[in-house]
Design an enzyme around this catalytic site. Sequence first.
Site, mmCIF file in Angstrom:
data_model
loop_
_atom_site.group_PDB
_atom_site.id
_atom_site.type_symbol
_atom_site.label_atom_id
_atom_site.label_comp_id
_atom_site.label_asym_id
_atom_site.label_seq_id
_atom_site.Cartn_x
_atom_site.Cartn_y
_atom_site.Cartn_z
ATOM 1 N N HIS A 359 0.802 -1.226 0.000
ATOM 2 C CA HIS A 359 0.000 0.000 0.000
ATOM 3 C C HIS A 359 0.833 1.274 0.000
ATOM 4 O O HIS A 359 0.287 2.351 0.236
ATOM 5 C CB HIS A 359 -0.917 0.028 1.234
ATOM 6 C CG HIS A 359 -2.065 -0.918 1.178
ATOM 7 N ND1 HIS A 359 -3.220 -0.656 0.479
ATOM 8 C CD2 HIS A 359 -2.236 -2.138 1.735
ATOM 9 C CE1 HIS A 359 -4.063 -1.669 0.614
ATOM 10 N NE2 HIS A 359 -3.489 -2.586 1.377
ATOM 11 N N LYS A 549 -9.445 12.926 5.085
ATOM 12 C CA LYS A 549 -8.520 11.791 5.041
ATOM 13 C C LYS A 549 -7.499 11.971 6.152
ATOM 14 O O LYS A 549 -7.423 13.028 6.790
ATOM 15 C CB LYS A 549 -7.834 11.661 3.679
ATOM 16 C CG LYS A 549 -7.123 12.908 3.189
ATOM 17 C CD LYS A 549 -6.547 12.691 1.790
ATOM 18 C CE LYS A 549 -7.660 12.650 0.754
ATOM 19 N NZ LYS A 549 -7.559 11.505 -0.130
ATOM 20 N N ARG A 550 -6.727 10.925 6.395
ATOM 21 C CA ARG A 550 -5.653 10.988 7.375
ATOM 22 C C ARG A 550 -4.763 12.191 7.093
ATOM 23 O O ARG A 550 -4.431 12.473 5.937
ATOM 24 C CB ARG A 550 -4.859 9.678 7.294
ATOM 25 C CG ARG A 550 -3.671 9.572 8.201
ATOM 26 C CD ARG A 550 -3.166 8.141 8.225
ATOM 27 N NE ARG A 550 -2.848 7.643 6.893
ATOM 28 C CZ ARG A 550 -1.630 7.665 6.355
ATOM 29 N NH1 ARG A 550 -0.627 8.199 7.027
ATOM 30 N NH2 ARG A 550 -1.408 7.161 5.154
#
Length: 814
Positions: A359, A549-550
């Site tokens: 990822h 998002k993060r």
Amino acid sequence: MIKTSPMDVPAGDVELHELIVNKLIYSVAAREERAGPRDWFLATTLAVRDRIIDRWRLCNAAIADEGRKQVCYLSMEFLIGRLLGDALGNLGMTDQVRRVLAGLEVNLDEVLGQEPDAALGNGGLGRLAACFMDSMSSLGIPAIGYGIRYEHGLFRQLVREGQQQEVPEDWLSLGNPWEFERSSVTYDVGFGGHVAQAADGQLEWVPGETVRAIAYDTPVVGWRGRWVNTLRLWSARATDPLHLDAFNSGDHVGAQLARVRAEAISRVLYPGDDSPAGQELRLRQEYFFASASLQDMIRRHVRLHGDILTLADKISVQLNDTHPAVGVAELMRLLVDVHELEWEKAWEISRATFSYTNHTLMPEALESWPVPLMERLLPRNMQIIYMINGRHLEAARADGAGDALLSAVSLIDEHHGRRVRMGHLAFIGSHKVNGVSALHTGLMKTTVFAELNRVCPGRITNKTNGITFRRWLLRANPGLTQLIVDTIGPRVLDDPERLADLVPYARDAAFQQEFAAQRQVAKQALVRVVQERIGVQLDPHALFDVQIKRIHEYKRQLLNILHTVWLYNAMRAQPTSPWVPRAKIFAGKAAPSYRQAKLIIRLANDVARVVNSDPTVRGLLKVAFLPNYNVTLAESIIPAADLSEQISTAGLEASGTGNMKFALNGALTIGTLDGANVEISERVGLDNIFIFGLEAGPASVLRRDGYDARAAMAASDDLSGVLEAISSGVFSPGEPDRYKGLVEGLLAHDHFLVTADFDSYVRAQRHVATRWSSPSDWWRSAVLNTANVAWFSSDRTIQEYAGEIWQVRAAPLD
């Protein structure tokens, strides 16, 4: 009792009514006339759960009786969110339960709101795992998800005086009606100790500490309720939780140290790793759940099939990132030490069993562990890693690899204090290694795994991520779903490819108006959420510009904030220009030890405070940072978004799935050609997406060769004005130097090319405003986004995994 005439009530409603009331009385021990929303939530959940359990048992029996191969999905995160609404949708029971509860004078939406989000994940990695579990159930692919039952998850994010603060997420404090504790399913997981040699020469690990893993199972029901899989999470317990002698002698704390140490493993997701103790706890977590899961798989396999040699024929293990990579060494330990297989046979079975999903393209994000820590904590596993590495390097040398290549592909990094490369271990130990977007997979072959790709050619493959439309359209956006069904028919609910039938309606003015009206309903709902949570009043007719998002520097929330400041400056400098009203909406958590990310959160909130209180912008610009981002909040934000910010530095985002969720709901994307943005742009068309900035190749060269951010600032009046405002304390008047270091750091070493892409980003945002000012053009593009993203269904992704990596057949769905 139901408040309508019995003749008007379907028989199924009467039966469900009785079941819910019985659960309320006999399982919740509450009286109908005094029951609160939490009581009704528990009663409703238990009633719905009963509908799932019979099918769950049948599915598990079918796997055993038919000898079906099963997927075992290992992931540190499963960001499943709330389950009741999801289960009702998949079972087709939402309207029925709403009617029955209304007859009891209970509101379903209030009941659904009682369920906490399961704190089992943080971001895209965990949400992907949840979508994959949903799709495997919906497709009838036998699967079990393995992870950790975190008591407190990551953390609950509070924002006080603009700063992130972390407090425990007590999602289990009132119990979890979806889980089943399996007290008979326990495994001992060892740590430390030493390796001894038995009289017969067999090596035996003698752990110095043993922790018990206890299974908790949650059913995962698929679409139409036809198949149910299992999410099995492990909770850590001490084998000797209380030293009674020490307790009675007065050492009340010391007597419980073993329990505290053991249970810390399943307390918190991603404990801080900036200390040796934090690193050790993370490694203990990863080995704990990998070992327990593999022991469980093997025990079940031997019980059902008898012969350990057929393990890879009946089980396919997917490693979701490097967190469970230590499982490669652990399976070899179990096969060689416990089941006494010869090394070569064990390695053949192990490699055929494992596959690995990568990822990240950032080398620093690929996990590695200090060799001394591994040798102390997992001595037998470390021996096995050395053996795997020795054979791996011998084979590479035999194929002509020189010293430089051997060093690069070794499982042991000798250049940074001797560390075990967990990405390399997962790669070597798997028969397939996949990226999660076409761009990402191609770059894997030339960047992080370039050398491994040379010595193991053909192992890397692509499986572009997907999302479950059942959660992110049907559940999150029922109004738009109903419009789509009314327009192109109900078959779209079972076949996302039918969304393409919307394409002819993209130019239909009446349909555009209905599409826009559904967006407006969602925006009104989000306006209420924002007002309730942070007290900011948004204009529902403004363009909702969203980045959720993060918080990480490569995701470049900072670039978005710089544009916000540019807009603010421009609106004040040119008050008579026809500005598009805009609401900038942010949400996301920063890792507790990630100081720069937390400073970016503070800057966003400081900018919001100044902008929102300035009457000179006449409400044309509002900024909102919503704390404690989770799945439920995302379900409120995504249907209301007009513009989706996907602005990571090109070449660094593996895929993204938020980009897919927004596009599915008709938001237009502004983004770099990074991750799955590339494939989204190919499917929706470049006329219906706003692309800006450097592409991956030039960005990589610039980052490698060095980039002069000061020159970029000098060449751009817009950029210099923004950075000067931030650096001089315009947004932090009580502490003028608060962001001076942030700006100086950006100019000295702009690793993520924020300044390089700033002018291009501003130009793209001007194009956004122009398109928004032409409603017919905007809504045509919005419809085309929804119509053309069916390919990004996680069902498609899972079908590709099942056919090309796992070799698993779906069970027939009746």
